[in-house]
Design a protein around this motif. Structure first.
Motif, PDB file in Angstrom:
ATOM      1  N   SER A 168       0.847  -1.193   0.000  1.00  0.00           N
ATOM      2  CA  SER A 168       0.000   0.000   0.000  1.00  0.00           C
ATOM      3  C   SER A 168       0.876   1.234   0.000  1.00  0.00           C
ATOM      4  O   SER A 168       1.976   1.227   0.557  1.00  0.00           O
ATOM      5  CB  SER A 168      -0.907   0.027   1.237  1.00  0.00           C
ATOM      6  OG  SER A 168      -1.777  -1.072   1.262  1.00  0.00           O
ATOM      7  N   CYS A 169       0.383   2.280  -0.607  1.00  0.00           N
ATOM      8  CA  CYS A 169       1.065   3.575  -0.624  1.00  0.00           C
ATOM      9  C   CYS A 169       0.024   4.621  -0.244  1.00  0.00           C
ATOM     10  O   CYS A 169      -0.876   4.921  -1.036  1.00  0.00           O
ATOM     11  CB  CYS A 169       1.646   3.849  -2.007  1.00  0.00           C
ATOM     12  SG  CYS A 169       2.308   5.518  -2.217  1.00  0.00           S
ATOM     13  N   MET A 200       0.274   7.525 -10.797  1.00  0.00           N
ATOM     14  CA  MET A 200       1.106   6.971  -9.737  1.00  0.00           C
ATOM     15  C   MET A 200       1.854   5.760 -10.268  1.00  0.00           C
ATOM     16  O   MET A 200       1.361   5.044 -11.144  1.00  0.00           O
ATOM     17  CB  MET A 200       0.252   6.552  -8.544  1.00  0.00           C
ATOM     18  CG  MET A 200      -0.500   7.691  -7.876  1.00  0.00           C
ATOM     19  SD  MET A 200       0.576   8.879  -7.058  1.00  0.00           S
ATOM     20  CE  MET A 200       1.251   7.876  -5.721  1.00  0.00           C
ATOM     21  N   GLY A 201       3.014   5.531  -9.720  1.00  0.00           N
ATOM     22  CA  GLY A 201       3.815   4.403 -10.167  1.00  0.00           C
ATOM     23  C   GLY A 201       4.460   3.667  -9.011  1.00  0.00           C
ATOM     24  O   GLY A 201       4.609   4.207  -7.913  1.00  0.00           O
ATOM     25  N   TRP A 202       4.798   2.425  -9.299  1.00  0.00           N
ATOM     26  CA  TRP A 202       5.610   1.626  -8.376  1.00  0.00           C
ATOM     27  C   TRP A 202       6.932   1.305  -9.081  1.00  0.00           C
ATOM     28  O   TRP A 202       6.933   0.908 -10.257  1.00  0.00           O
ATOM     29  CB  TRP A 202       4.909   0.317  -8.009  1.00  0.00           C
ATOM     30  CG  TRP A 202       3.804   0.457  -7.018  1.00  0.00           C
ATOM     31  CD1 TRP A 202       2.466   0.577  -7.283  1.00  0.00           C
ATOM     32  CD2 TRP A 202       3.931   0.478  -5.591  1.00  0.00           C
ATOM     33  NE1 TRP A 202       1.758   0.675  -6.113  1.00  0.00           N
ATOM     34  CE2 TRP A 202       2.622   0.612  -5.052  1.00  0.00           C
ATOM     35  CE3 TRP A 202       5.007   0.388  -4.709  1.00  0.00           C
ATOM     36  CZ2 TRP A 202       2.378   0.671  -3.683  1.00  0.00           C
ATOM     37  CZ3 TRP A 202       4.762   0.442  -3.347  1.00  0.00           C
ATOM     38  CH2 TRP A 202       3.459   0.583  -2.845  1.00  0.00           C
ATOM     39  N   PHE A 203       8.012   1.479  -8.369  1.00  0.00           N
ATOM     40  CA  PHE A 203       9.344   1.124  -8.834  1.00  0.00           C
ATOM     41  C   PHE A 203       9.945   0.175  -7.801  1.00  0.00           C
ATOM     42  O   PHE A 203       9.450   0.049  -6.675  1.00  0.00           O
ATOM     43  CB  PHE A 203      10.220   2.377  -8.952  1.00  0.00           C
ATOM     44  CG  PHE A 203       9.904   3.251 -10.135  1.00  0.00           C
ATOM     45  CD1 PHE A 203       8.722   3.969 -10.198  1.00  0.00           C
ATOM     46  CD2 PHE A 203      10.798   3.363 -11.185  1.00  0.00           C
ATOM     47  CE1 PHE A 203       8.430   4.777 -11.283  1.00  0.00           C
ATOM     48  CE2 PHE A 203      10.522   4.179 -12.277  1.00  0.00           C
ATOM     49  CZ  PHE A 203       9.345   4.884 -12.322  1.00  0.00           C
ATOM     50  N   ARG A 204      11.036  -0.454  -8.181  1.00  0.00           N
ATOM     51  CA  ARG A 204      11.754  -1.286  -7.222  1.00  0.00           C
ATOM     52  C   ARG A 204      13.250  -1.199  -7.480  1.00  0.00           C
ATOM     53  O   ARG A 204      13.685  -0.892  -8.598  1.00  0.00           O
ATOM     54  CB  ARG A 204      11.291  -2.742  -7.286  1.00  0.00           C
ATOM     55  CG  ARG A 204      11.651  -3.468  -8.572  1.00  0.00           C
ATOM     56  CD  ARG A 204      11.032  -4.867  -8.582  1.00  0.00           C
ATOM     57  NE  ARG A 204      11.363  -5.599  -9.806  1.00  0.00           N
ATOM     58  CZ  ARG A 204      10.833  -6.782 -10.114  1.00  0.00           C
ATOM     59  NH1 ARG A 204       9.957  -7.361  -9.301  1.00  0.00           N
ATOM     60  NH2 ARG A 204      11.188  -7.388 -11.233  1.00  0.00           N
ATOM     61  N   SER A 208      -3.569  -0.826  -8.427  1.00  0.00           N
ATOM     62  CA  SER A 208      -4.901  -0.235  -8.328  1.00  0.00           C
ATOM     63  C   SER A 208      -4.817   0.996  -7.439  1.00  0.00           C
ATOM     64  O   SER A 208      -3.813   1.207  -6.751  1.00  0.00           O
ATOM     65  CB  SER A 208      -5.916  -1.246  -7.778  1.00  0.00           C
ATOM     66  OG  SER A 208      -5.546  -1.666  -6.476  1.00  0.00           O
ATOM     67  N   ARG A 209      -5.878   1.783  -7.457  1.00  0.00           N
ATOM     68  CA  ARG A 209      -5.878   2.992  -6.636  1.00  0.00           C
ATOM     69  C   ARG A 209      -7.275   3.282  -6.119  1.00  0.00           C
ATOM     70  O   ARG A 209      -8.268   2.945  -6.773  1.00  0.00           O
ATOM     71  CB  ARG A 209      -5.337   4.179  -7.426  1.00  0.00           C
ATOM     72  CG  ARG A 209      -6.182   4.621  -8.599  1.00  0.00           C
ATOM     73  CD  ARG A 209      -5.451   5.676  -9.431  1.00  0.00           C
ATOM     74  NE  ARG A 209      -5.163   6.870  -8.653  1.00  0.00           N
ATOM     75  CZ  ARG A 209      -4.236   7.774  -8.998  1.00  0.00           C
ATOM     76  NH1 ARG A 209      -3.523   7.604 -10.105  1.00  0.00           N
ATOM     77  NH2 ARG A 209      -4.036   8.836  -8.243  1.00  0.00           N
ATOM     78  N   ASP A 210      -7.322   3.898  -4.964  1.00  0.00           N
ATOM     79  CA  ASP A 210      -8.572   4.369  -4.379  1.00  0.00           C
ATOM     80  C   ASP A 210      -8.359   5.845  -4.074  1.00  0.00           C
ATOM     81  O   ASP A 210      -7.755   6.194  -3.051  1.00  0.00           O
ATOM     82  CB  ASP A 210      -8.898   3.578  -3.111  1.00  0.00           C
ATOM     83  CG  ASP A 210     -10.249   3.958  -2.518  1.00  0.00           C
ATOM     84  OD1 ASP A 210     -10.733   5.076  -2.792  1.00  0.00           O
ATOM     85  OD2 ASP A 210     -10.815   3.155  -1.780  1.00  0.00           O
ATOM     86  N   VAL A 222      -2.689   3.940  -3.119  1.00  0.00           N
ATOM     87  CA  VAL A 222      -2.388   3.119  -4.286  1.00  0.00           C
ATOM     88  C   VAL A 222      -1.892   1.762  -3.780  1.00  0.00           C
ATOM     89  O   VAL A 222      -1.184   1.696  -2.774  1.00  0.00           O
ATOM     90  CB  VAL A 222      -1.321   3.787  -5.168  1.00  0.00           C
ATOM     91  CG1 VAL A 222      -1.018   2.949  -6.391  1.00  0.00           C
ATOM     92  CG2 VAL A 222      -1.770   5.179  -5.572  1.00  0.00           C
ATOM     93  N   TYR A 223      -2.268   0.716  -4.489  1.00  0.00           N
ATOM     94  CA  TYR A 223      -1.933  -0.635  -4.067  1.00  0.00           C
ATOM     95  C   TYR A 223      -1.133  -1.350  -5.150  1.00  0.00           C
ATOM     96  O   TYR A 223      -1.233  -1.035  -6.333  1.00  0.00           O
ATOM     97  CB  TYR A 223      -3.210  -1.434  -3.793  1.00  0.00           C
ATOM     98  CG  TYR A 223      -4.130  -0.788  -2.789  1.00  0.00           C
ATOM     99  CD1 TYR A 223      -5.199  -0.003  -3.213  1.00  0.00           C
ATOM    100  CD2 TYR A 223      -3.924  -0.960  -1.428  1.00  0.00           C
ATOM    101  CE1 TYR A 223      -6.048   0.599  -2.292  1.00  0.00           C
ATOM    102  CE2 TYR A 223      -4.767  -0.364  -0.504  1.00  0.00           C
ATOM    103  CZ  TYR A 223      -5.829   0.410  -0.937  1.00  0.00           C
ATOM    104  OH  TYR A 223      -6.667   1.007  -0.032  1.00  0.00           O
ATOM    105  N   LEU A 224      -0.374  -2.342  -4.718  1.00  0.00           N
ATOM    106  CA  LEU A 224       0.306  -3.235  -5.650  1.00  0.00           C
ATOM    107  C   LEU A 224       0.119  -4.649  -5.124  1.00  0.00           C
ATOM    108  O   LEU A 224       0.740  -5.035  -4.134  1.00  0.00           O
ATOM    109  CB  LEU A 224       1.790  -2.894  -5.785  1.00  0.00           C
ATOM    110  CG  LEU A 224       2.536  -3.710  -6.840  1.00  0.00           C
ATOM    111  CD1 LEU A 224       2.039  -3.349  -8.244  1.00  0.00           C
ATOM    112  CD2 LEU A 224       4.041  -3.482  -6.749  1.00  0.00           C
ATOM    113  N   GLN A 225      -0.782  -5.389  -5.761  1.00  0.00           N
ATOM    114  CA  GLN A 225      -0.996  -6.790  -5.412  1.00  0.00           C
ATOM    115  C   GLN A 225       0.023  -7.620  -6.173  1.00  0.00           C
ATOM    116  O   GLN A 225       0.098  -7.545  -7.408  1.00  0.00           O
ATOM    117  CB  GLN A 225      -2.411  -7.211  -5.788  1.00  0.00           C
ATOM    118  CG  GLN A 225      -2.708  -8.673  -5.529  1.00  0.00           C
ATOM    119  CD  GLN A 225      -2.700  -9.033  -4.055  1.00  0.00           C
ATOM    120  OE1 GLN A 225      -3.238  -8.296  -3.221  1.00  0.00           O
ATOM    121  NE2 GLN A 225      -2.108 -10.171  -3.716  1.00  0.00           N
TER     122      GLN A 225
END
Length: 127
Positions: A21-22, A34-38, A71-73, A79-82
Motif C-alpha cells: 500500500s502507498c 502513480m507508479g511503483w518502482f523497485r 490499483s488505486r482508491d 495506491v496498491y500493488l498486489q
C-alpha cells in the motif's frame, strides 16, 4: 507538499503473495498518475507498474505482467500493488511515486517522470 508512505513489505516464500500500500497525505493524488518502482540489491531502480490519474489505464513491466496488479482508491488517497506468484528475483525495495504532471494519460515509466517518492518498503522472496 504530498507525502507518500509505503507499507506491506516483508518476507515471503516463492509462489506467495503480498499486497503493498502507498498512502498519500498532505495533498491529493487524485489528479496524478502513480507508479511503483523497485530497486533490487546492487541494481538500479526500475519501473514496475503504473496507473493514470483516474485508474482508467494500468501498465506493467514485462517481468511482472500477469503477476502484479496496480490499483488505486482516490477517496482514500491510496495506491496498491498486489503481487502474486512471487519469485526470488522480485526481492527489492519497493517505492511508490507520484507523477510530476497531473492528468497525464500516457505511460510513464522513467524515473524522471516522477517527482515525489516514498521511503520504500523491503520485499524479500526466498526460494
Amino acid at each position: 507538499q504530498v507525502q507518500l508512505v509505503e507499507s506491506g513489505g516483508g518476507m515471503v516464500q516463492a509462489g506467495g503473495s503480498l499486497r503493498l500500500s502507498c498512502a498519500a497525505s498532505g495533498r491529493t493524488i487524485s489528479r496524478y498518475g502513480m507508479g511503483w518502482f523497485r530497486q533490487p540489491p546492487g541494481k538500479e531502480r526500475e519501473f514496475v507498474a503504473g496507473t493514470i490519474w483516474n485508474g482508467g489505464k494500468t501498465y506493467y513491466a514485462d517481468s511482472v505482467k500477469g503477476r502484479f496488479t496496480i490499483s488505486r482508491d482516490n477517496h482514500k488517497s491510496t495506491v496498491y500493488l498486489q503481487k502474486n506468484n512471487l519469485k526470488p528475483e522480485d526481492t527489492a525495495v519497493y517505492y511508490c511515486a507520484r507523477d510530476r504532471s497531473h492528468f497525464r494519460g500516457g505511460e510513464r515509466i522513467d524515473y524522471d517522470d516522477y517527482d515525489t517518492w516514498g521511503q520504500g518498503t523491503q520485499v524479500t522472496v526466498s526460494a
